[in-house]
Design a protein around this motif. Structure first.
Motif, mmCIF file in Angstrom:
data_model
loop_
_atom_site.group_PDB
_atom_site.id
_atom_site.type_symbol
_atom_site.label_atom_id
_atom_site.label_comp_id
_atom_site.label_asym_id
_atom_site.label_seq_id
_atom_site.Cartn_x
_atom_site.Cartn_y
_atom_site.Cartn_z
ATOM 1 N N ASP A 111 43.134 32.777 48.516
ATOM 2 C CA ASP A 111 41.736 33.058 48.196
ATOM 3 C C ASP A 111 40.701 32.452 49.136
ATOM 4 O O ASP A 111 39.691 33.075 49.418
ATOM 5 N N SER A 131 47.490 37.965 35.904
ATOM 6 C CA SER A 131 46.583 37.989 37.057
ATOM 7 C C SER A 131 46.443 39.382 37.664
ATOM 8 O O SER A 131 45.800 39.543 38.696
ATOM 9 N N LYS A 171 42.847 40.628 38.236
ATOM 10 C CA LYS A 171 42.200 39.736 39.204
ATOM 11 C C LYS A 171 42.653 40.075 40.624
ATOM 12 O O LYS A 171 41.861 40.124 41.568
ATOM 13 N N GLU A 172 43.961 40.329 40.782
ATOM 14 C CA GLU A 172 44.492 40.617 42.107
ATOM 15 C C GLU A 172 44.111 42.015 42.583
ATOM 16 O O GLU A 172 43.936 42.236 43.789
ATOM 17 N N ASP A 180 41.303 43.315 42.176
ATOM 18 C CA ASP A 180 39.928 43.200 42.667
ATOM 19 C C ASP A 180 39.830 42.489 44.007
ATOM 20 O O ASP A 180 38.749 42.451 44.606
ATOM 21 N N SER A 181 40.940 41.901 44.486
ATOM 22 C CA SER A 181 40.904 41.186 45.763
ATOM 23 C C SER A 181 41.074 42.172 46.918
ATOM 24 O O SER A 181 41.615 43.266 46.737
ATOM 25 N N ARG A 220 39.775 32.828 34.263
ATOM 26 C CA ARG A 220 40.471 33.379 35.427
ATOM 27 C C ARG A 220 41.037 34.772 35.181
ATOM 28 O O ARG A 220 41.080 35.588 36.093
ATOM 29 N N TYR A 221 41.510 35.039 33.972
ATOM 30 C CA TYR A 221 42.335 36.228 33.761
ATOM 31 C C TYR A 221 41.775 37.124 32.665
ATOM 32 O O TYR A 221 41.190 36.662 31.685
#
Length: 422
Positions: A185, A331, A334-335, A337-338, A415-416
């Protein structure tokens, strides 16, 4: 592995204070050679193996079923101002917010002791800020959002003291600092990762070289936040652990770093692995170093030759694999969106098996459940064949860690969040 947040300045790390806990001692007084299997009629073995293991039987988890060690198997430890609950005490299941992945086989855990959570959280933040300068002030909220105090108290409820809990907490934060800063990150990149990881690993497994070159290596240990964190956390751990426990941890960290490098190589070549290849990588790039120190954190030792038994190694590997797929599932959004393609099990299944995102995610849940059932069966088999107090306590500790790991992912809504597949 999940990461606590960005990392900060590069000032040299101050000298570390000596921890107050004593080195772990062996909990096994019996011969190391495993005894003959215990008959299934034995009440203790029935307690380990008995009961259903399907969905809806969470109160019968292996972590709760394994008998706690007798008091004479535990080392002397300084009284903790906020001792952990007794193993057989009935506690309320965590009521913290956060939905469970539907259909996920898991075991609820008792709400972590809030006094311990608060104290571990206070100490780890002081360590991160004052001892290793882990992150700049503007990233403080991300560090707090990691909720590592709650995480480690849930995973190690049998720790004799806060000092024992801090051994795991520092290592967890340090491992995630390396992952964050070197791999993902906050400035991470697959390019040149091998060199960075190798040099960071020498903070755990020291370089033995000539007098001419030793000073340059010593200076490098404080050159960035990940290495400062690794060095400090390992210094604390080595002082409290036995030599075999320390070497075991180094070995598991080498496994972790090898997994990082495989994932980085695929990222550089834009290769999407086959599902079995991805699962092979995740057996190395996973949480294994964390549950395998459960005996050190508990203040005892599973002797090296018992830890090395092939069936014990299988149980540990399956525990790490299941815990890591939990991370993939929680996750997932979240991942997505990376930037770029972030490999996780649902993504790999979707691409390699030509499934929709929803179908692939649901199949990944099935894979996790199969791994969990395999872990519980493998652990029960070890317990049946080698029912020594240290073995039973270690297996209980690993199972408890797996359950606590899931609970942290479920409750960490900072976070999640889950995909809308149901």
């Amino acid at each position: 592995m999940p990461a606590p947040g960005p990392l900060g300045p590069t000032a040299p790390a101050p000298q570390q204070p000596t921890p107050s806990i004593q080195p772990a001692v062996s909990a096994a007084t019996e011969p190391v050679t495993p005894p003959a299997p215990v008959p299934a009629a034995d009440p203790g073995l029935r307690r380990i193996l008995g009961g259903p293991t399907g969905l809806g039987t969470s109160s019968l988890s292996l972590a709760r079923a394994l008998k706690p060690p007798t008091s004479d198997a535990l080392p002397a430890a300084a009284p903790d101002p906020d001792p952990a609950p007794e193993a057989d005490q009935v506690l309320p299941v965590s009521s913290s917010e956060g939905p469970v992945v539907p259909g996920l086989y898991h075991h609820p855990v008792p709400e972590p002791d809030p006094a311990r959570v608060e104290e571990v959280s206070r100490r780890i933040k002081r360590w991160a800020e004052d001892e290793v300068q882990l992150y700049p002030e503007e990233w403080e909220g991300q560090f707090d959002g990691f909720s590592v105090g709650r995480y480690m108290v849930a995973c190690h409820p049998d720790a004799p003291s806060i000092d024992h809990l801090m051994l795991a907490t520092r290592l967890m934060v340090a491992e995630n600092a390396v992952d964050d800063c070197y791999c993902e990150d906050h400035g991470g990149s697959p390019v040149g990762l091998g060199g960075r990881i190798l040099l960071a690993h020498t903070t755990l497994d020291h370089l033995h070289t000539t007098p001419e070159y030793a000073p340059a290596w010593e200076e490098s240990l404080g050159s960035d936040a990940p290495r400062r964190a690794y060095r400090s956390a390992m210094d604390y751990f080595v002082r409290a652990a036995t030599p075999s426990q320390s070497d075991r941890y180094r070995h598991d960290m080498a496994r972790l770093h090898m997994g990082y490098l495989a994932e980085a190589a695929w990222a550089q070549t834009e290769y999407v692995p086959e599902v079995w290849e991805y699962l092979a990588m995740r057996q190395f790039n996973n949480f294994r170093p964390c549950p395998t120190i459960t005996d050190t954190v508990g203040g005892y030792e599973l002797p090296a030759d018992l830890h090395a038994l092939p069936k014990m190694q299988r149980a540990i590997a399956l525990a790490g694999n299941a815990a890591t797929i939990v991370n993939d599932l929680y996750s997932y959004t979240k991942e997505l969106d990376s930037p770029g393609l972030h490999l996780n099990l649902p993504v790999v299944i979707a691409q390699r098996e030509q499934l929709s995102e929803r179908e692939a995610y649901l199949k990944a849940v099935e894979v996790h459940n199969q791994l969990m059932h395999a872990f519980e069966a493998a652990a029960a088999e070890v317990a049946a064949e080698c029912p020594l107090p240290s073995v039973l306590r270690f297996l209980k500790g690993v199972a408890t860690w797996v359950d606590g790991n899931h609970d942290w992912h479920r409750t960490n809504t900072y976070r999640y969040s889950l995909p809308d597949f149901w």
